[in-house]
Design a protein around this motif. Structure first.
Motif, PDB file in Angstrom:
ATOM      1  N   LYS A 290      10.691  10.116   0.775  1.00 37.67           N
ATOM      2  CA  LYS A 290      11.537   9.771   1.913  1.00 37.67           C
ATOM      3  C   LYS A 290      10.768   8.931   2.944  1.00 37.67           C
ATOM      4  O   LYS A 290      11.274   7.924   3.480  1.00 37.67           O
ATOM      5  CB  LYS A 290      12.066  11.048   2.558  1.00 37.67           C
ATOM      6  N   GLU A 291       9.537   9.335   3.206  1.00 36.65           N
ATOM      7  CA  GLU A 291       8.708   8.605   4.181  1.00 36.65           C
ATOM      8  C   GLU A 291       8.413   7.196   3.696  1.00 36.65           C
ATOM      9  O   GLU A 291       8.436   6.231   4.472  1.00 36.65           O
ATOM     10  CB  GLU A 291       7.405   9.376   4.394  1.00 36.65           C
ATOM     11  N   ASN A 292       8.156   7.062   2.388  1.00 36.92           N
ATOM     12  CA  ASN A 292       7.864   5.738   1.824  1.00 36.92           C
ATOM     13  C   ASN A 292       9.076   4.810   1.925  1.00 36.92           C
ATOM     14  O   ASN A 292       8.941   3.607   2.170  1.00 36.92           O
ATOM     15  CB  ASN A 292       7.430   5.876   0.370  1.00 36.92           C
ATOM     16  N   ARG A 293      10.273   5.402   1.686  1.00 38.17           N
ATOM     17  CA  ARG A 293      11.475   4.591   1.803  1.00 38.17           C
ATOM     18  C   ARG A 293      11.661   4.075   3.248  1.00 38.17           C
ATOM     19  O   ARG A 293      12.033   2.914   3.478  1.00 38.17           O
ATOM     20  CB  ARG A 293      12.700   5.398   1.380  1.00 38.17           C
ATOM     21  N   MET A 294      11.433   4.947   4.206  1.00 41.87           N
ATOM     22  CA  MET A 294      11.555   4.545   5.599  1.00 41.87           C
ATOM     23  C   MET A 294      10.523   3.471   5.956  1.00 41.87           C
ATOM     24  O   MET A 294      10.823   2.494   6.666  1.00 41.87           O
ATOM     25  CB  MET A 294      11.387   5.754   6.531  1.00 41.87           C
TER      26      MET A 294
ATOM     27  N   HIS B  57       0.814  -1.222   0.000  1.00 41.75           N
ATOM     28  CA  HIS B  57       0.000   0.000   0.000  1.00 41.75           C
ATOM     29  C   HIS B  57       0.850   1.276   0.000  1.00 41.75           C
ATOM     30  O   HIS B  57       0.334   2.383   0.210  1.00 41.75           O
ATOM     31  CB  HIS B  57      -0.931   0.009   1.220  1.00 41.75           C
ATOM     32  N   ILE B  58       2.111   1.182  -0.255  1.00 44.47           N
ATOM     33  CA  ILE B  58       2.940   2.389  -0.356  1.00 44.47           C
ATOM     34  C   ILE B  58       2.639   3.102  -1.677  1.00 44.47           C
ATOM     35  O   ILE B  58       2.628   2.489  -2.754  1.00 44.47           O
ATOM     36  CB  ILE B  58       4.444   2.033  -0.289  1.00 44.47           C
ATOM     37  N   ASN B  59       2.417   4.392  -1.584  1.00 43.10           N
ATOM     38  CA  ASN B  59       2.097   5.199  -2.778  1.00 43.10           C
ATOM     39  C   ASN B  59       3.385   5.849  -3.300  1.00 43.10           C
ATOM     40  O   ASN B  59       3.834   6.878  -2.801  1.00 43.10           O
ATOM     41  CB  ASN B  59       1.062   6.271  -2.416  1.00 43.10           C
ATOM     42  N   TRP B  60       3.973   5.216  -4.305  1.00 48.63           N
ATOM     43  CA  TRP B  60       5.239   5.708  -4.844  1.00 48.63           C
ATOM     44  C   TRP B  60       5.042   6.870  -5.830  1.00 48.63           C
ATOM     45  O   TRP B  60       6.029   7.534  -6.219  1.00 48.63           O
ATOM     46  CB  TRP B  60       5.999   4.579  -5.564  1.00 48.63           C
TER      47      TRP B  60
END
Length: 403
Positions: free
Chosen positions: A109-113, A99-102
């Protein structure tokens, strides 16, 4: 058949004579337990008690097996619970990744973390699941299942059987306990009959009814050793006393020889010292120079007087030991040799007298204890009567005070 019938008849008469009605009931109960049409022997009771002991030792093992299985099942269930927890954690981390919105550049940055944390959680969960599965391998081997569904079947079956198995073992232990009580009572009945049978051989001595089982066995051993003839208690007492007196006398003879040897050894020492100082005195008296020196030298005079005094002391000590000189000493040593030649014979006689004396002594101590037991039992009714009278006097005084 006739011999067996006669033996049973004799056994029945023996039981009726030496067992109480209650004891005969105990023997009959043991006969039923052992499936016998006669009274059981002590050997048969002993064999059955050994069987019960073996059976009883198996029951704790059964209990231990049941409880081991219960603990193993609980351990398996707990392992599955932890595996399911980490499987849920792994699934949650997987859902986070999916469910990460790339597309949104502002959350790069938040998605990578989030991705890194989710991957760490998945790796940790995988490790825990692998570890839990290894633990399950041991449980699978012990309980005989392959899948969780099969384990659940084993668990349900155990939960159904567990209370009944424990109750069954409890009933088995109670049954063993009850059978052991029956055998113990029958064994006691046999022992009591044996004691009464032995006591009947000494009917004129009322205290014999109170002898212990050990004393009865010793008396029976003595009877068998005496050609199956009853040995009167008075004979046993006299034999014991005579043997003790002989042993004491023989020890006295040996002690007398030892005292003689010690006396002569002391006397020999005194004689040797007497000779030493006597030679010193004669040397001075027979030497004009040394004798003249006594007139001018105080120390020489003191040495001479000391030698005379010491010589007389040893001579007196020697005489106190009963020796007058060398010839007398040698004569007495010669007599001592004759006395010592008899010591081995004394020791052989002591050893001969001591054979069986422990049995005689144990029997007499048992008879004496039986006498004390009889006196103690005879005093009980008198003490009870005295207490009853005292209570009556106290009540009477109480009523007087009330009036």
């Amino acid at each position: 058949m006739e011999q067996e019938k006669a033996r049973k008849q004799e056994q029945r008469q023996q039981s009726e004579r030496f067992n109480t009605p209650a004891e005969r009931v105990h023997l009959q109960e043991a006969s039923k337990l052992l499936n016998l049409d006669r009274e059981p022997t002590l050997k048969e009771i002993f064999v059955k008690r050994k069987e019960l002991d073996k059976w009883e030792n198996q029951v704790p093992n059964d209990d231990q097996q049941i409880r081991w299985k219960d603990e193993t099942i609980r351990g398996t269930s707990e392992t599955y619970r932890w595996i399911h927890i980490f499987e849920n954690q792994r699934q949650q981390a997987q859902d986070q990744l999916e469910h990460i919105n790339w597309i949104n550049p502002f959350k790069l940055k938040e998605n990578r973390m989030t991705k890194e944390q989710a991957e760490r959680d998945m790796s940790k969960a995988e490790d825990q699941i692998t570890s839990g599965d290894k633990t399950l391998d041991a449980y699978r081997e012990k309980l005989g299942f392959h899948t969780e569904k099969e384990f659940q079947q084993v668990q349900r079956q155990h939960q159904t059987d567990y209370p009944g198995l424990l109750e069954k073992n409890r009933q088995i232990r109670g049954h063993i306990h009850q059978e052991r009580k029956v055998l113990e009572k029958a064994e006691t009945a046999h022992q009591n009959a044996f004691v009464r049978q032995v006591a009947s051989l000494y009917s004129k001595r009322t205290e014999m009814r109170y002898i212990s089982l050990k004393t009865a066995k010793r008396l029976m051993d003595m009877k068998q050793a005496n050609g199956n003839q009853v040995v009167p208690i008075e004979t046993i007492q006299n034999t014991l006393n005579n043997r003790k007196e002989d042993i004491q006398r023989l020890h006295g003879e040996i002690d007398r020889v030892n005292r003689q040897r010690s006396r002569l050894q002391r006397a020999e020492g005194y004689l040797n010292n007497y000779k030493k100082y006597h030679a010193l005195v004669e040397k001075i008296e027979n030497n004009p120079f040394l004798k003249g020196k006594l007139l001018v030298s105080k120390s020489a005079k003191q040495e001479y007087d000391q030698a005379i005094s010491t010589r007389e002391t040893y001579q007196d000590s020697m005489k106190k030991e009963g020796v007058s000189g060398r010839k007398d000493l040698e004569k007495q040593f010669h007599n001592l040799g004759k006395m010592e030649a008899g010591v081995p014979a004394f020791k052989d006689q002591i050893q001969s007298q001591e054979k069986g004396i422990d049995l005689l002594d144990a029997i007499m101590k048992g008879v004496e204890q039986a006498g004390r037991n009889m006196q103690r039992e005879q005093k009980l009714p008198q003490q009870h009567l005295a207490k009853t009278k005292n209570k009556g006097k106290i009540r009477h005084r109480g009523w007087e005070m009330v009036r």
